[in-house]
Design a protein around this motif. Sequence first.
Motif, PDB file in Angstrom:
ATOM      1  N   HIS A  39       0.743  -1.145  -0.076  1.00 20.27           N
ATOM      2  CA  HIS A  39      -0.074  -0.171   0.166  1.00 20.27           C
ATOM      3  C   HIS A  39       0.859   1.149   0.172  1.00 20.27           C
ATOM      4  N   LEU A  40       0.351   2.408  -0.227  1.00 24.23           N
ATOM      5  CA  LEU A  40       0.778   3.660  -0.158  1.00 24.23           C
ATOM      6  C   LEU A  40       0.142   4.478   0.818  1.00 24.23           C
ATOM      7  N   ASN A  41       1.177   5.090   1.937  1.00 25.47           N
ATOM      8  CA  ASN A  41       0.909   6.048   2.948  1.00 25.47           C
ATOM      9  C   ASN A  41       0.849   7.324   2.131  1.00 25.47           C
ATOM     10  N   VAL A  42      -0.199   8.152   2.177  1.00 25.02           N
ATOM     11  CA  VAL A  42      -0.414   9.624   1.453  1.00 25.02           C
ATOM     12  C   VAL A  42      -0.814  10.698   2.817  1.00 25.02           C
ATOM     13  N   ARG A  43      -0.421  11.879   2.255  1.00 19.53           N
ATOM     14  CA  ARG A  43      -1.004  12.561   3.322  1.00 19.53           C
ATOM     15  C   ARG A  43      -1.462  13.912   2.674  1.00 19.53           C
ATOM     16  N   HIS A  44      -2.346  14.789   3.340  1.00 24.10           N
ATOM     17  CA  HIS A  44      -2.820  15.820   2.772  1.00 24.10           C
ATOM     18  C   HIS A  44      -3.473  16.787   3.931  1.00 24.10           C
ATOM     19  N   ARG A  45      -3.303  18.182   3.774  1.00 23.27           N
ATOM     20  CA  ARG A  45      -3.622  18.906   4.813  1.00 23.27           C
ATOM     21  C   ARG A  45      -5.195  19.481   4.498  1.00 23.27           C
ATOM     22  N   VAL A  46      -5.838  19.355   5.630  1.00 20.08           N
ATOM     23  CA  VAL A  46      -7.147  19.898   5.594  1.00 20.08           C
ATOM     24  C   VAL A  46      -7.295  21.027   6.817  1.00 20.08           C
ATOM     25  N   ASP A  47      -7.666  22.183   6.584  1.00 18.32           N
ATOM     26  CA  ASP A  47      -7.974  23.123   7.427  1.00 18.32           C
ATOM     27  C   ASP A  47      -6.411  23.437   8.558  1.00 18.32           C
ATOM     28  N   ASP A 295       9.818  12.912  11.201  1.00 18.35           N
ATOM     29  CA  ASP A 295       9.942  11.846   9.917  1.00 18.35           C
ATOM     30  C   ASP A 295       9.441  10.340  10.531  1.00 18.35           C
ATOM     31  N   ALA A 296       9.063  10.255  11.637  1.00 17.43           N
ATOM     32  CA  ALA A 296       8.616   9.064  12.212  1.00 17.43           C
ATOM     33  C   ALA A 296       7.711   8.463  11.411  1.00 17.43           C
ATOM     34  N   PRO A 297       7.762   7.173  10.928  1.00 17.20           N
ATOM     35  CA  PRO A 297       6.569   6.510  10.188  1.00 17.20           C
ATOM     36  C   PRO A 297       5.381   6.238  10.749  1.00 17.20           C
ATOM     37  N   TYR A 298       4.262   6.690  10.089  1.00 15.89           N
ATOM     38  CA  TYR A 298       3.109   6.474  10.537  1.00 15.89           C
ATOM     39  C   TYR A 298       1.835   6.807   9.306  1.00 15.89           C
ATOM     40  N   ALA A 299       0.805   6.119   9.671  1.00 15.13           N
ATOM     41  CA  ALA A 299      -0.201   6.573   8.607  1.00 15.13           C
ATOM     42  C   ALA A 299      -1.572   6.309   9.400  1.00 15.13           C
ATOM     43  N   CYS A 300      -2.168   5.306  10.041  1.00 12.27           N
ATOM     44  CA  CYS A 300      -3.416   5.335  10.454  1.00 12.27           C
ATOM     45  C   CYS A 300      -3.646   5.480  11.827  1.00 12.27           C
ATOM     46  N   LYS A 301      -2.356   5.366  12.707  1.00 14.48           N
ATOM     47  CA  LYS A 301      -2.338   5.453  14.067  1.00 14.48           C
ATOM     48  C   LYS A 301      -3.366   4.615  14.763  1.00 14.48           C
ATOM     49  N   GLY A 302      -4.007   3.662  14.103  1.00 12.42           N
ATOM     50  CA  GLY A 302      -5.032   2.922  14.679  1.00 12.42           C
ATOM     51  C   GLY A 302      -4.538   1.409  14.838  1.00 12.42           C
ATOM     52  N   GLY A 303      -3.555   1.151  14.706  1.00 12.55           N
ATOM     53  CA  GLY A 303      -2.935  -0.297  14.793  1.00 12.55           C
ATOM     54  C   GLY A 303      -3.382  -1.348  13.481  1.00 12.55           C
ATOM     55  N   VAL A 304      -3.564  -0.504  12.429  1.00  8.61           N
ATOM     56  CA  VAL A 304      -4.201  -1.352  11.367  1.00  8.61           C
ATOM     57  C   VAL A 304      -3.191  -1.477  10.105  1.00  8.61           C
ATOM     58  N   CYS A 305      -2.448  -0.475  10.015  1.00  8.04           N
ATOM     59  CA  CYS A 305      -1.583  -0.355   8.575  1.00  8.04           C
ATOM     60  C   CYS A 305      -0.206  -0.922   8.771  1.00  8.04           C
ATOM     61  N   GLY A 306       0.340  -0.962   9.830  1.00  8.88           N
ATOM     62  CA  GLY A 306       1.499  -1.414  10.005  1.00  8.88           C
ATOM     63  C   GLY A 306       2.583  -0.677   9.885  1.00  8.88           C
TER      64      GLY A 306
END
Length: 353
Positions: A39-47, A295-306
Motif C-alpha cells: 500500500h501507499l501512505n499518503v498525506r494531505h492538509r485539511v484546515d 519523519d517517524a513513520p505512521y499512517a493510520c495511528k489505529g494499529g491497522v496499517c503497520g
Amino acid sequence: MFHPLRVSAIERITDDAVAVTLSVPAELRETFRHAPGQHLNVRHRVDGEEIRRSYSICAPATEQPDASVLRVGIRRVDGGAFSTYALKELAVGDTVEAMAPTGRFVLDPRPGLYAAIVGGSGITPVLSMVSTLLTREPLARFCLIRSDRTADSTMFLDEVADLKDRYPDRFQLVTALSREEQAAGLPSGRLDRERLTGLLPALLPVPDVDGWFLCGPLGLVRGAEAALRALGADRSRIHQEIFHVADVETSLPAAARAASPSESRLTATLDGRSGSWPVEDGESLLDTMLRSRSDAPYACKGGVCGTCRAFLVSGEVRMDRNFALEPEETGAGFVLACQSHPVTPEVELDFDR
C-alpha cells in the motif's frame, strides 16, 4: 520521506469509490516499485491539519522498475477526511504526497495454488496479487472468494471479470452478495465462519492451498481465519490484512494502565539516527518520537496499517491493539509504535530492522 506525485487519472468505480492513478517520475521509479499487495501512505492538509491515510495499490507489480504509474483504490468512509477529499475535490493534475510502498501482506509470484477471501474494499490489494501472479507465473492458479453488499457497490468489477476471461482455466471466482440476490452463484448472505466452513471444502482442498490471503472488515477476516483453521489450513499459510476496525473496544483494564511506570524514556533509531526522549503520561511511543522526529513513520495511528512497525530492542511495552502484525512478527520482537506504551522505565525501538 514523502514524494509529490501527479494525479494522471481518476475513475469512479462505484458510487462511493474511485481508482486514482499517480504518475511516477523516472527518477523515483525504483523508489515506488511495489510488491503485489503493498500500500501507499499518503498525506494531505485539511484546515491546516496534516491527514495521513493508507491505500492499497491495485495495479500489477512489474518485475523491473519501469512502470510510470501507480493505481490505488479509495472508498469513502463516513467522516473520513481524506476519502471525502479524494471523491469530491481531487482532480487530474493535482499533486498527492506519498511515501514509498510498504506492507508485508504480499504474494511473491511462484507456482502453486492460492486463494483469497475478501470483503468490500479488501479486493484492492488482492487484485494486484491476482493480476501479477497469473501474468508472471504460468504454473499458478488462484481462487478468489469475494463478498460485497450489492453488485453496484462492488469495486473493480470489470477488472476481475477481465481476469476471468483471460485466465479461465487458472482463475476461479466465487461471489457472494449480502443484500442482493444473484441470478447465478451463491445465495445472498454474509460470508461468516459457519458459511465458509461449509463452502470452502467444496471449492478447494483447503489444507493443500499454498497461501490464503484474507482482507476486509475485521469480522470477515476473523471468521475466515477460524474456518480455515478448523478445516486444517496451516497457520503459516494464512495471511491477513484488516480494514474497518473502528467499532472494536480498545479501552484497557485499570490494572494494565497502572502497569505504566511513573517516568519512562524512549530511545529510538530511524534511518541510522538515534535519539532519546522522555515519554509523557499516557502518550504512545510514536507520539513521543513525533515531538522531535517529524519523519517517524505512521499512517493510520489505529494499529491497522503497520507503517509504524519497529523492533523492540530492550525494555517492555504493552500494545492497546494490534491488527497489523502477525503472531510470527510479535514473537520475533516487533511492535506497533502507535499502540505501544512503556511498561519499563527504559524502552528502545529500532525502526530500521
